[in-house]
Design a protein around this motif. Structure first.
Motif, PDB file in Angstrom:
ATOM      1  N   MET A 143       0.797  -1.199   0.000  1.00 18.45           N
ATOM      2  CA  MET A 143       0.000   0.000   0.000  1.00 18.45           C
ATOM      3  C   MET A 143       0.830   1.248   0.000  1.00 18.45           C
ATOM      4  O   MET A 143       0.417   2.280  -0.426  1.00 18.45           O
ATOM      5  CB  MET A 143      -0.922  -0.080   1.185  1.00 18.45           C
ATOM      6  N   ARG A 144       2.012   1.249   0.474  1.00 22.34           N
ATOM      7  CA  ARG A 144       2.800   2.476   0.547  1.00 22.34           C
ATOM      8  C   ARG A 144       4.073   2.268  -0.243  1.00 22.34           C
ATOM      9  O   ARG A 144       5.096   1.844   0.285  1.00 22.34           O
ATOM     10  CB  ARG A 144       3.156   2.803   2.002  1.00 22.34           C
ATOM     11  N   PHE A 145       4.043   2.622  -1.528  1.00 22.33           N
ATOM     12  CA  PHE A 145       5.152   2.188  -2.367  1.00 22.33           C
ATOM     13  C   PHE A 145       5.892   3.343  -3.024  1.00 22.33           C
ATOM     14  O   PHE A 145       6.487   3.190  -4.064  1.00 22.33           O
ATOM     15  CB  PHE A 145       4.629   1.247  -3.468  1.00 22.33           C
ATOM     16  N   MET A 146       5.843   4.539  -2.452  1.00 23.75           N
ATOM     17  CA  MET A 146       6.497   5.669  -3.090  1.00 23.75           C
ATOM     18  C   MET A 146       8.001   5.614  -2.866  1.00 23.75           C
ATOM     19  O   MET A 146       8.476   5.413  -1.767  1.00 23.75           O
ATOM     20  CB  MET A 146       5.966   6.991  -2.554  1.00 23.75           C
ATOM     21  N   THR A 147       8.764   5.785  -3.929  1.00 23.14           N
ATOM     22  CA  THR A 147      10.214   5.807  -3.833  1.00 23.14           C
ATOM     23  C   THR A 147      10.700   7.221  -4.068  1.00 23.14           C
ATOM     24  O   THR A 147       9.944   8.109  -4.460  1.00 23.14           O
ATOM     25  CB  THR A 147      10.843   4.887  -4.891  1.00 23.14           C
ATOM     26  N   THR A 148      11.995   7.436  -3.878  1.00 19.74           N
ATOM     27  CA  THR A 148      12.557   8.769  -4.048  1.00 19.74           C
ATOM     28  C   THR A 148      12.258   9.331  -5.427  1.00 19.74           C
ATOM     29  O   THR A 148      11.922  10.495  -5.587  1.00 19.74           O
ATOM     30  CB  THR A 148      14.078   8.726  -3.829  1.00 19.74           C
ATOM     31  N   SER A 149      12.346   8.479  -6.456  1.00 19.44           N
ATOM     32  CA  SER A 149      12.129   8.954  -7.808  1.00 19.44           C
ATOM     33  C   SER A 149      10.687   9.340  -8.072  1.00 19.44           C
ATOM     34  O   SER A 149      10.383   9.984  -9.060  1.00 19.44           O
ATOM     35  CB  SER A 149      12.550   7.872  -8.818  1.00 19.44           C
ATOM     36  N   LYS A 204      -2.415  -1.186  -9.621  1.00 17.50           N
ATOM     37  CA  LYS A 204      -3.159  -0.664  -8.474  1.00 17.50           C
ATOM     38  C   LYS A 204      -2.240  -0.463  -7.277  1.00 17.50           C
ATOM     39  O   LYS A 204      -2.301   0.581  -6.611  1.00 17.50           O
ATOM     40  CB  LYS A 204      -4.291  -1.614  -8.097  1.00 17.50           C
ATOM     41  N   ALA A 205      -1.391  -1.435  -6.991  1.00 19.05           N
ATOM     42  CA  ALA A 205      -0.494  -1.318  -5.845  1.00 19.05           C
ATOM     43  C   ALA A 205       0.488  -0.168  -6.020  1.00 19.05           C
ATOM     44  O   ALA A 205       0.771   0.576  -5.076  1.00 19.05           O
ATOM     45  CB  ALA A 205       0.252  -2.634  -5.635  1.00 19.05           C
ATOM     46  N   TYR A 206       0.999  -0.014  -7.241  1.00 21.03           N
ATOM     47  CA  TYR A 206       2.018   1.010  -7.479  1.00 21.03           C
ATOM     48  C   TYR A 206       1.411   2.410  -7.610  1.00 21.03           C
ATOM     49  O   TYR A 206       1.864   3.360  -6.979  1.00 21.03           O
ATOM     50  CB  TYR A 206       2.791   0.660  -8.753  1.00 21.03           C
ATOM     51  N   VAL A 207       0.355   2.529  -8.414  1.00 17.75           N
ATOM     52  CA  VAL A 207      -0.231   3.838  -8.681  1.00 17.75           C
ATOM     53  C   VAL A 207      -1.291   4.208  -7.640  1.00 17.75           C
ATOM     54  O   VAL A 207      -1.225   5.258  -7.000  1.00 17.75           O
ATOM     55  CB  VAL A 207      -0.841   3.882 -10.101  1.00 17.75           C
ATOM     56  N   GLY A 208      -2.271   3.319  -7.467  1.00 16.01           N
ATOM     57  CA  GLY A 208      -3.386   3.645  -6.586  1.00 16.01           C
ATOM     58  C   GLY A 208      -2.983   3.848  -5.149  1.00 16.01           C
ATOM     59  O   GLY A 208      -3.307   4.864  -4.525  1.00 16.01           O
ATOM     60  N   ASP A 209      -2.244   2.895  -4.615  1.00 19.45           N
ATOM     61  CA  ASP A 209      -1.864   2.998  -3.206  1.00 19.45           C
ATOM     62  C   ASP A 209      -0.865   4.117  -2.959  1.00 19.45           C
ATOM     63  O   ASP A 209      -0.829   4.705  -1.883  1.00 19.45           O
ATOM     64  CB  ASP A 209      -1.295   1.671  -2.720  1.00 19.45           C
ATOM     65  N   SER A 210      -0.045   4.422  -3.958  1.00 22.94           N
ATOM     66  CA  SER A 210       0.946   5.475  -3.776  1.00 22.94           C
ATOM     67  C   SER A 210       0.307   6.845  -3.679  1.00 22.94           C
ATOM     68  O   SER A 210       0.878   7.764  -3.086  1.00 22.94           O
ATOM     69  CB  SER A 210       1.962   5.443  -4.932  1.00 22.94           C
ATOM     70  N   ILE A 211      -0.879   7.013  -4.254  1.00 17.81           N
ATOM     71  CA  ILE A 211      -1.601   8.278  -4.101  1.00 17.81           C
ATOM     72  C   ILE A 211      -1.941   8.494  -2.631  1.00 17.81           C
ATOM     73  O   ILE A 211      -1.757   9.583  -2.082  1.00 17.81           O
ATOM     74  CB  ILE A 211      -2.861   8.283  -4.976  1.00 17.81           C
ATOM     75  N   ALA A 212      -2.418   7.435  -1.983  1.00 13.24           N
ATOM     76  CA  ALA A 212      -2.704   7.530  -0.549  1.00 13.24           C
ATOM     77  C   ALA A 212      -1.424   7.804   0.233  1.00 13.24           C
ATOM     78  O   ALA A 212      -1.412   8.591   1.185  1.00 13.24           O
ATOM     79  CB  ALA A 212      -3.359   6.244  -0.062  1.00 13.24           C
ATOM     80  N   ASP A 262       8.925   2.313   1.186  1.00 16.97           N
ATOM     81  CA  ASP A 262       8.717   1.422   0.052  1.00 16.97           C
ATOM     82  C   ASP A 262       9.013  -0.019   0.459  1.00 16.97           C
ATOM     83  O   ASP A 262      10.057  -0.311   1.034  1.00 16.97           O
ATOM     84  CB  ASP A 262       9.636   1.850  -1.093  1.00 16.97           C
ATOM     85  N   THR A 263       8.087  -0.924   0.136  1.00 19.04           N
ATOM     86  CA  THR A 263       8.286  -2.338   0.458  1.00 19.04           C
ATOM     87  C   THR A 263       9.006  -3.081  -0.660  1.00 19.04           C
ATOM     88  O   THR A 263       9.205  -4.290  -0.568  1.00 19.04           O
ATOM     89  CB  THR A 263       6.931  -3.031   0.689  1.00 19.04           C
ATOM     90  N   GLY A 264       9.364  -2.380  -1.725  1.00 18.97           N
ATOM     91  CA  GLY A 264       9.995  -3.028  -2.868  1.00 18.97           C
ATOM     92  C   GLY A 264       9.053  -3.207  -4.036  1.00 18.97           C
ATOM     93  O   GLY A 264       9.477  -3.644  -5.112  1.00 18.97           O
ATOM     94  N   HIS A 265       7.779  -2.847  -3.849  1.00 20.88           N
ATOM     95  CA  HIS A 265       6.798  -3.087  -4.904  1.00 20.88           C
ATOM     96  C   HIS A 265       6.979  -2.147  -6.080  1.00 20.88           C
ATOM     97  O   HIS A 265       6.623  -2.497  -7.212  1.00 20.88           O
ATOM     98  CB  HIS A 265       5.390  -2.928  -4.323  1.00 20.88           C
ATOM     99  N   ALA A 266       7.512  -0.950  -5.840  1.00 23.45           N
ATOM    100  CA  ALA A 266       7.628   0.037  -6.908  1.00 23.45           C
ATOM    101  C   ALA A 266       8.472  -0.482  -8.060  1.00 23.45           C
ATOM    102  O   ALA A 266       8.023  -0.552  -9.208  1.00 23.45           O
ATOM    103  CB  ALA A 266       8.206   1.334  -6.352  1.00 23.45           C
ATOM    104  N   GLY A 267       9.716  -0.849  -7.768  1.00 26.16           N
ATOM    105  CA  GLY A 267      10.596  -1.348  -8.816  1.00 26.16           C
ATOM    106  C   GLY A 267      10.076  -2.625  -9.446  1.00 26.16           C
ATOM    107  O   GLY A 267      10.192  -2.834 -10.656  1.00 26.16           O
ATOM    108  N   PHE A 268       9.499  -3.490  -8.630  1.00 25.60           N
ATOM    109  CA  PHE A 268       8.951  -4.753  -9.111  1.00 25.60           C
ATOM    110  C   PHE A 268       7.817  -4.500 -10.103  1.00 25.60           C
ATOM    111  O   PHE A 268       7.766  -5.090 -11.188  1.00 25.60           O
ATOM    112  CB  PHE A 268       8.444  -5.562  -7.919  1.00 25.60           C
TER     113      PHE A 268
END
Length: 251
Positions: free
Chosen positions: A1-7, A129-137, A162-168
C-alpha cells in the motif's frame, strides 16, 4: 500500500526540508495535550493501520494471480512487510492508550468500498493498483505527516517506506507492454480510474472525521489553509504523472 520511492517525488520537492516549527517541533507528550489534535492523530493512525492490514490481505490475494513462483514469493515478502507496518501502528495506538480496533473501525467501510470498486481483473492490473493507486494515498499521508509532532511524524514516515513493490511493478508492467503494446492502453485507462477513485476516497475519509478534517484545514495545530490544500493535490497529481511515465503509460 505504501510504495512511493525517491524517484516518485515531485521535481519541486525540497532536498533540504525546512526546520520544523509549531506542533511539528514538539513531541507527542506536549502536542497531545490538545484533545482535538490527539483525536486527529488517533484517526490518522487508525486509517493507516487499517490501510496496512488491507494491503497485507490484498497482496497475499494477488500472489495467487502471480504467473511464476518467483513472482508469488516476491508478493508474499511484500505482504509480510505490510503486516509489520500494521503491527507498528497497532502497537503505537496501544502505547498511547487507544484500542487499535476502535481506531480502525471508522475507516473500514470507506477503504473496503474503495477496494471493491477497484478490484483488479488480472495480475497486471493488480500491480498497477499497488504502485499507482496505493501510492496516491501514500503521498497524501506524507503531506499530512509534515504537520505532525515529531514522534507521530517519524512513525508515519516509517510505515510509508517502500516495500519493494515500486521497482517490481515497473519492471513487470514495462515488460508486459514491450511484449504486447496493446496492454498499455488498457492499463492507462485503469490507472486513470484508480487516480479518481483514490482521490475521492481520501476526501471522503477526511470529510467524515471532524478532528482530522479540522486539522487539515488549519483549525488544529499547523494544518493546511485552503490554498495549500489545492497545492497539495497538485503535488499528488504531479507525482502520479511521474509514476505513470515510469510504467510507460500515458497519464
Amino acid at each position: 500500500m505504501r510504495f512511493m520511492t525517491t524517484s516518485d517525488k515531485p521535481d519541486n520537492a525540497s532536498e533540504t526540508p525546512a526546520e520544523p516549527t509549531g506542533v511539528a517541533a514538539q513531541d507527542w507528550t506536549k502536542a497531545s495535550a490538545d484533545p482535538q489534535y490527539r483525536a486527529a492523530v488517533v484517526d490518522l493512525l487508525g486509517a493507516l493501520a487499517y490501510g496496512e492490514l488491507a494491503a497485507f490481505e490484498r497482496l497475499a490475494e494477488d500472489a495467487k494471480l502471480a504467473p511464476t513462483l518467483a513472482d508469488k514469493a516476491e508478493l508474499a515478502k511484500m505482504a509480510s512487510a505490510e503486516f509489520h507496518h500494521y503491527e507498528k501502528l497497532r502497537d503505537r495506538l496501544t502505547e498511547i492508550g487507544e484500542e487499535p480496533t476502535l481506531a480502525m473501525e471508522p475507516f473500514v467501510a470507506a477503504l473496503d468500498g474503495f477496494h471493491r470498486q477497484t478490484a483488479p481483473s488480472d495480475w497486471l492490473e493488480g500491480l498497477v493498483k499497488a504502485y499507482v493507486g496505493d501510492s496516491i494515498a501514500s503521498d497524501f499521508y506524507r503531506e499530512v505527516a509534515a504537520r505532525l509532532d515529531a514522534d507521530s511524524r517519524e512513525l508515519v514516515l516509517a510505515v510509508l517506506d517502500d516495500t519493494g513493490h515500486a521497482g517490481f511493478a515497473v519492471e513487470k508492467v514495462r515488460a508486459a507492454i514491450d511484449a504486447d503494446p496493446r496492454v498499455g492502453g488498457r492499463l492507462a485507462l485503469w490507472a486513470r480510474r484508480l487516480m479518481g477513485e483514490a482521490l475521492s476516497q481520501s476526501q471522503r475519509v477526511v470529510a467524515d472525521r471532524d478532528a482530522l478534517s479540522t486539522m487539515l484545514v488549519g483549525g488544529v495545530a499547523d494544518g493546511f489553509d485552503l490554498a495549500e490544500v489545492g497545492r497539495m493535490f497538485s503535488r499528488i497529481t504531479e507525482a502520479h504523472t511521474k509514476r505513470m511515465a515510469a510504467l510507460g503509460l500515458a497519464a
